[in-house]
Design an enzyme around this catalytic site. Structure first.
Site, mmCIF file in Angstrom:
data_model
loop_
_atom_site.group_PDB
_atom_site.id
_atom_site.type_symbol
_atom_site.label_atom_id
_atom_site.label_comp_id
_atom_site.label_asym_id
_atom_site.label_seq_id
_atom_site.Cartn_x
_atom_site.Cartn_y
_atom_site.Cartn_z
ATOM 1 N N THR A 78 28.949 47.632 34.506
ATOM 2 C CA THR A 78 29.235 46.999 35.794
ATOM 3 C C THR A 78 30.641 47.402 36.200
ATOM 4 O O THR A 78 31.590 47.206 35.438
ATOM 5 C CB THR A 78 29.133 45.468 35.711
ATOM 6 O OG1 THR A 78 27.777 45.105 35.451
ATOM 7 C CG2 THR A 78 29.563 44.824 37.024
ATOM 8 N N ASP A 102 52.384 36.230 61.958
ATOM 9 C CA ASP A 102 52.680 35.774 60.605
ATOM 10 C C ASP A 102 53.184 36.901 59.723
ATOM 11 O O ASP A 102 54.114 36.721 58.942
ATOM 12 C CB ASP A 102 51.418 35.150 59.993
ATOM 13 C CG ASP A 102 51.650 34.682 58.573
ATOM 14 O OD1 ASP A 102 52.496 33.790 58.380
ATOM 15 O OD2 ASP A 102 51.000 35.217 57.661
ATOM 16 N N LEU A 142 24.424 37.041 25.689
ATOM 17 C CA LEU A 142 25.637 36.697 24.957
ATOM 18 C C LEU A 142 26.754 37.565 25.516
ATOM 19 O O LEU A 142 26.511 38.689 25.957
ATOM 20 C CB LEU A 142 25.482 36.964 23.462
ATOM 21 C CG LEU A 142 24.412 36.155 22.724
ATOM 22 C CD1 LEU A 142 24.274 36.654 21.284
ATOM 23 C CD2 LEU A 142 24.760 34.675 22.743
ATOM 24 N N ARG A 143 27.983 37.056 25.490
ATOM 25 C CA ARG A 143 29.105 37.815 26.026
ATOM 26 C C ARG A 143 30.260 37.840 25.040
ATOM 27 O O ARG A 143 30.522 36.839 24.378
ATOM 28 C CB ARG A 143 29.576 37.201 27.355
ATOM 29 C CG ARG A 143 28.548 37.349 28.464
ATOM 30 C CD ARG A 143 28.898 36.514 29.681
ATOM 31 N NE ARG A 143 27.915 36.703 30.730
ATOM 32 C CZ ARG A 143 26.736 36.064 30.778
ATOM 33 N NH1 ARG A 143 26.428 35.200 29.824
ATOM 34 N NH2 ARG A 143 25.888 36.296 31.747
#
Length: 582
Positions: free
Chosen positions: A67, A552, A231-232
């Site tokens: 990813t 701004d 699972l990570r």
């Protein structure tokens, strides 16, 4: 990316390539078939190709995925594919280049698009595109993302906005799966649901005859905890059995203390055994302390390789300067307005002189000053005059009766200018019979195509103008940020202007140009919809917010800045006909 950047994790605390392979080998031996490398941003790690190559050699591992934010993808993908990478997810929350630059605080949209096309060219099927949907930010791009799948083998995955420590999560920003689906089905009613695996995190759909498909990750509205098999492991070696859980076990520390394979398996097994039936509700989750990780990772196991390039959605501070202009109008304000209007309905005085209303402590304080006394001559059809006005500006309102002939005209005072406009109603449409504020009921009006164009001018002075032209303002690209602010303002008009209807805009365009002669930024905005009420306020809000953002971002250079000529240029559609400023 936060404005102040992120604190870098010391390299010594991160898992080495060999530690990653050691843990991966252990998990694969215990039955894991898919590993995803995530982040942060994994492709900035110099040994990522080597890590993929070593993972590919593990017997029993069927899928290696990444990813990525996509910026380095086109350059690295040929080598990654050769090393054994066989699945790709690309994070992309907008298809608008200026908005992309606003989020990540750097250029790169075209590199991401190049990476997507390179992935399809190299035969990845599908190329998954992760899009976190946030109300008031990119929910208007849903149809554009779906159309993106028409000619490309993509799986655009719409992810419900989720709470993470640091992103100032607000449930009002979350767009649910069902709301997204309803919006898409209005455009493509033939949308088909696709079958999915039991452990899938996504609900997938396809528009017939489109090459690609879309999916929804419904972590908040319809959790999939019961079938989750993920699972990570964080970049510094902590095992997480739930993305939304606080519980972590440091596998890195066990590895570096010489733990055997059997001991590691026992530690992992104990952690998995403590996995709860489901994660907490969204409101409880928003209170949790969660370390930076990618929003959601549909993999059997994921390794964030780098925590230093966060992909969390920007929080209110991270949006930069645009949202410092947003006003949160709480219920107390309309109530106060109603009381003031009722109290003064006989005199016509809308706001008592110098009265100040402070809106909600901790939120931007707004003061409403001045008064305008209206007088209507009963013998005249349009002789209403503004008798008094605050020093801030002047307001003049003219009326006419319903019996006025078609095509007749009246004049408005605007610093001496005279403008031809269609005749209006003989009453204020946003007040009821007792003078109280009320929304107009548009339920009986026919739908029609409506468009409005507005403008504003910001005079900067020679020094600030030169810095904007050379893009040397420290806060960033003034024109790009102001453009996004204008677009955002148009979409949030009903939240800023109390009696405006919430209109589904088909198109918003904001353009900014430089006027050398006046040392000014000239802003033009246009809004378009198909509906029962016009978009003049949306166009005016877009121009105004863009102008305020220019102010701004430049006020550190000089306060001698003037915002002027905020006006409606034209409008088409509706019962009152078209309008064009001469």
């Amino acid at each position: 990316m936060p404005e102040e950047g992120v604190q870098l994790t010391p390299k010594s605390e991160l898992l080495t390539a060999q530690e990653i392979i050691t843990l991966a080998r252990l998990f694969v031996k215990e039955g894991v078939e898919k590993i995803r490398l995530t982040g942060g941003e994994p492709l900035i790690r110099p040994d990522v190709v080597d890590i993929v190559g070593q993972l590919y050699k593990l017997e029993g591992l069927k899928t290696i995925a990444v990813t990525t934010n996509g910026i380095n993808l086109a350059r690295l993908l040929p080598r990654l594919k050769e090393a054994g990478l066989n699945a790709i997810n690309i994070s992309l929350d907008t298809l608008v280049p200026a908005k992309y630059e606003f989020i990540v605080r750097r250029k790169g949209f075209h590199k991401v698009m190049e990476g997507i096309y390179k992935a399809t060219e190299l035969g990845y099927r599908p190329v998954k595109v992760n899009c976190v949907v946030m109300r008031g930010f990119n929910e208007d791009e849903l149809l554009g993302f779906v159309d993106f799948t028409k000619d490309l083998p993509l799986d655009v995955r719409f992810i419900e906005y989720m709470p993470f420590d640091g992103n100032k999560w607000n449930f009002k920003k979350m767009v649910s799966y069902k709301e997204m689906l309803d919006t898409i089905k209005q455009q493509w009613p033939e949308l088909e649901k696709l079958p999915c695996e039991i452990s899938s995190t996504a609900k997938s759909y396809k528009v017939p005859h489109f090459q690609g498909q879309i999916s929804f990750i419904t972590s908040m509205s319809e959790h999939f905890c019961g079938s989750c098999n993920r699972l990570r492991i964080t970049a510094d070696g902590n095992l997480k059995v739930c993305l939304f859980g606080n519980s972590e076990v440091s596998l890195r520390d066990h590895l570096r203390s010489g733990a055997s394979e059997e001991e590691l398996v026992q530690v992992i097994g104990a952690a998995v055994g403590r996995k709860k039936k489901q994660h907490a509700g969204m409101f409880n989750i928003s209170q949790m302390k969660n370390r930076p990780m990618i929003l959601i990772e549909p993999a059997l196991m994921s390794f964030p390789l780098c925590q230093d390039a966060l992909q969390n959605p920007p929080n209110s501070k991270q949006w930069g300067h645009t949202f410092s202009h947003w006003l949160t109008l709480r219920a107390s304000l309309p109530k106060q307005m109603g009381k003031a209007l009722m109290k003064n309905k006989l005199t016509g005085q809308l706001f008592p002189p110098e009265q100040q209303w402070h809106i909600t402590p901790g939120i931007l304080q707004t003061q409403l000053r001045g008064c305008c006394v209206f007088h209507k001559d009963p013998s005249s059809t349009f002789d209403t005059k503004c008798l008094e006005a605050s020093p801030v500006g002047q307001l003049s309102v003219d009326y006419q009766s319903k019996e006025a002939s078609p095509g007749s005209e009246f004049h408005t005072r605007d610093l001496g200018s005279c403008t031809k406009v269609p005749r209006a109603s003989d009453t204020l449409t946003h007040t009821d019979e007792e003078g109280r504020a009320t929304m107009v009921d548009v339920g009986g009006k026919p739908d029609s195509r409506r468009r409005a164009v507005a403008s504003a001018v910001v005079r900067l002075g020679e020094k600030a103008f030169g810095m904007v032209r050379q893009n040397q303002v420290k806060k960033g690209d003034v024109l790009a940020v102001a453009q996004i602010a204008g677009i955002q303002g148009a979409k949030l008009t009903s939240q800023l202007i109390p009696l405006c209807h919430n209109i589904p805009l088909n198109h918003v365009e904001v353009s900014l140009s430089l006027d050398e002669a006046r040392h000014a930024v000239v802003i033009h905005s246009s809004c378009q919809t198909w509906g029962r009420t016009g978009v003049e306020m949306e166009a005016l809000t877009a121009a105004s917010l863009a102008a305020l953002t220019v102010y701004d971002m430049c006020k550190a250079v000089t306060h001698d800045i003037v915002i002027e000529e905020v006006k409606l240029l034209s409008k088409t559609g509706g019962q009152r006909g078209d309008f064009s400023r001469v």
